[in-house]
Design a protein around this motif. Sequence first.
Motif, mmCIF file in Angstrom:
data_model
loop_
_atom_site.group_PDB
_atom_site.id
_atom_site.type_symbol
_atom_site.label_atom_id
_atom_site.label_comp_id
_atom_site.label_asym_id
_atom_site.label_seq_id
_atom_site.Cartn_x
_atom_site.Cartn_y
_atom_site.Cartn_z
ATOM 1 N N ALA A 1 11.554 84.921 53.762
ATOM 2 C CA ALA A 1 11.153 84.503 52.420
ATOM 3 C C ALA A 1 9.799 85.133 52.108
ATOM 4 O O ALA A 1 9.084 85.583 53.011
ATOM 5 C CB ALA A 1 11.048 82.979 52.370
ATOM 6 N N ARG B 1 13.891 73.576 49.779
ATOM 7 C CA ARG B 1 14.162 74.581 48.764
ATOM 8 C C ARG B 1 14.574 75.925 49.366
ATOM 9 O O ARG B 1 15.295 76.701 48.743
ATOM 10 C CB ARG B 1 12.915 74.758 47.902
ATOM 11 C CG ARG B 1 13.135 75.580 46.663
ATOM 12 C CD ARG B 1 11.983 75.472 45.695
ATOM 13 N NE ARG B 1 12.054 74.156 45.039
ATOM 14 C CZ ARG B 1 10.993 73.429 44.739
ATOM 15 N NH1 ARG B 1 9.785 73.838 45.040
ATOM 16 N NH2 ARG B 1 11.137 72.263 44.151
ATOM 17 N N MET B 2 14.079 76.217 50.563
ATOM 18 C CA MET B 2 14.357 77.519 51.182
ATOM 19 C C MET B 2 14.035 77.465 52.664
ATOM 20 O O MET B 2 13.325 76.586 53.125
ATOM 21 C CB MET B 2 13.532 78.621 50.522
ATOM 22 C CG MET B 2 12.053 78.470 50.738
ATOM 23 S SD MET B 2 11.141 79.754 49.872
ATOM 24 C CE MET B 2 9.491 79.338 50.348
ATOM 25 N N SER B 3 14.563 78.437 53.378
ATOM 26 C CA SER B 3 14.201 78.653 54.783
ATOM 27 C C SER B 3 13.191 79.780 54.809
ATOM 28 O O SER B 3 13.258 80.707 53.992
ATOM 29 C CB SER B 3 15.437 79.041 55.600
ATOM 30 O OG SER B 3 16.357 77.970 55.639
ATOM 31 N N GLN B 4 12.273 79.731 55.751
ATOM 32 C CA GLN B 4 11.275 80.797 55.847
ATOM 33 C C GLN B 4 11.880 82.091 56.395
ATOM 34 O O GLN B 4 11.388 83.178 56.095
ATOM 35 C CB GLN B 4 10.092 80.351 56.697
ATOM 36 C CG GLN B 4 9.250 79.287 56.038
ATOM 37 C CD GLN B 4 8.675 79.762 54.715
ATOM 38 O OE1 GLN B 4 8.111 80.834 54.610
ATOM 39 N NE2 GLN B 4 8.822 78.941 53.683
ATOM 40 N N ILE C 1 13.453 75.506 58.122
ATOM 41 C CA ILE C 1 14.261 75.094 56.981
ATOM 42 C C ILE C 1 13.492 74.075 56.148
ATOM 43 O O ILE C 1 12.962 73.100 56.670
ATOM 44 C CB ILE C 1 15.587 74.466 57.463
ATOM 45 C CG1 ILE C 1 16.384 75.487 58.270
ATOM 46 C CG2 ILE C 1 16.392 73.928 56.293
ATOM 47 C CD1 ILE C 1 17.550 74.890 59.033
ATOM 48 N N ARG D 1 18.896 79.683 60.680
ATOM 49 C CA ARG D 1 17.817 79.463 59.714
ATOM 50 C C ARG D 1 16.581 78.960 60.463
ATOM 51 O O ARG D 1 16.689 78.110 61.335
ATOM 52 C CB ARG D 1 18.256 78.466 58.655
ATOM 53 C CG ARG D 1 19.454 78.972 57.869
ATOM 54 C CD ARG D 1 19.961 77.984 56.844
ATOM 55 N NE ARG D 1 21.299 78.318 56.409
ATOM 56 C CZ ARG D 1 21.603 79.268 55.536
ATOM 57 N NH1 ARG D 1 20.637 79.979 54.986
ATOM 58 N NH2 ARG D 1 22.853 79.508 55.195
#
Length: 113
Positions: free
Chosen positions: A25, A11-14, A8, A5
């Motif tokens: 993302a 809410r999300m990983s790029q 990180i 990842r």
Amino acid sequence: MSIKRIEIGPRMSQAVVHGSVVYLAGQVALGESVGAQTKAVLAQIDALLAAAGTDKSKLLTTTIYLADMATFGEMNAAWDGWVAAGNTPARATVEAALATPDYKVEIVVTAAL
């Protein structure tokens, strides 16, 4: 198979690397025009792909979300100047309400390593 990842967040990983595939993302940027935002987003994509160990010549698919389909030509002008000739991905472009009215374009890509 391992999962890597990149950037990180809570809410999300790029980006996520699994096997020989990189999933990004949705990338957004601020700017006055859809052209300026598209160029900034494409630079972010370049950086994330490099961090994953690949580049835009290995794009597999792209989904582009536009807040207003009337800006399709302006977005395409930036895209056409960036995409690797002869290595264009499968692509879809759709009109959608984005997370904030300040965003005019959001781009999601999947690439091979």
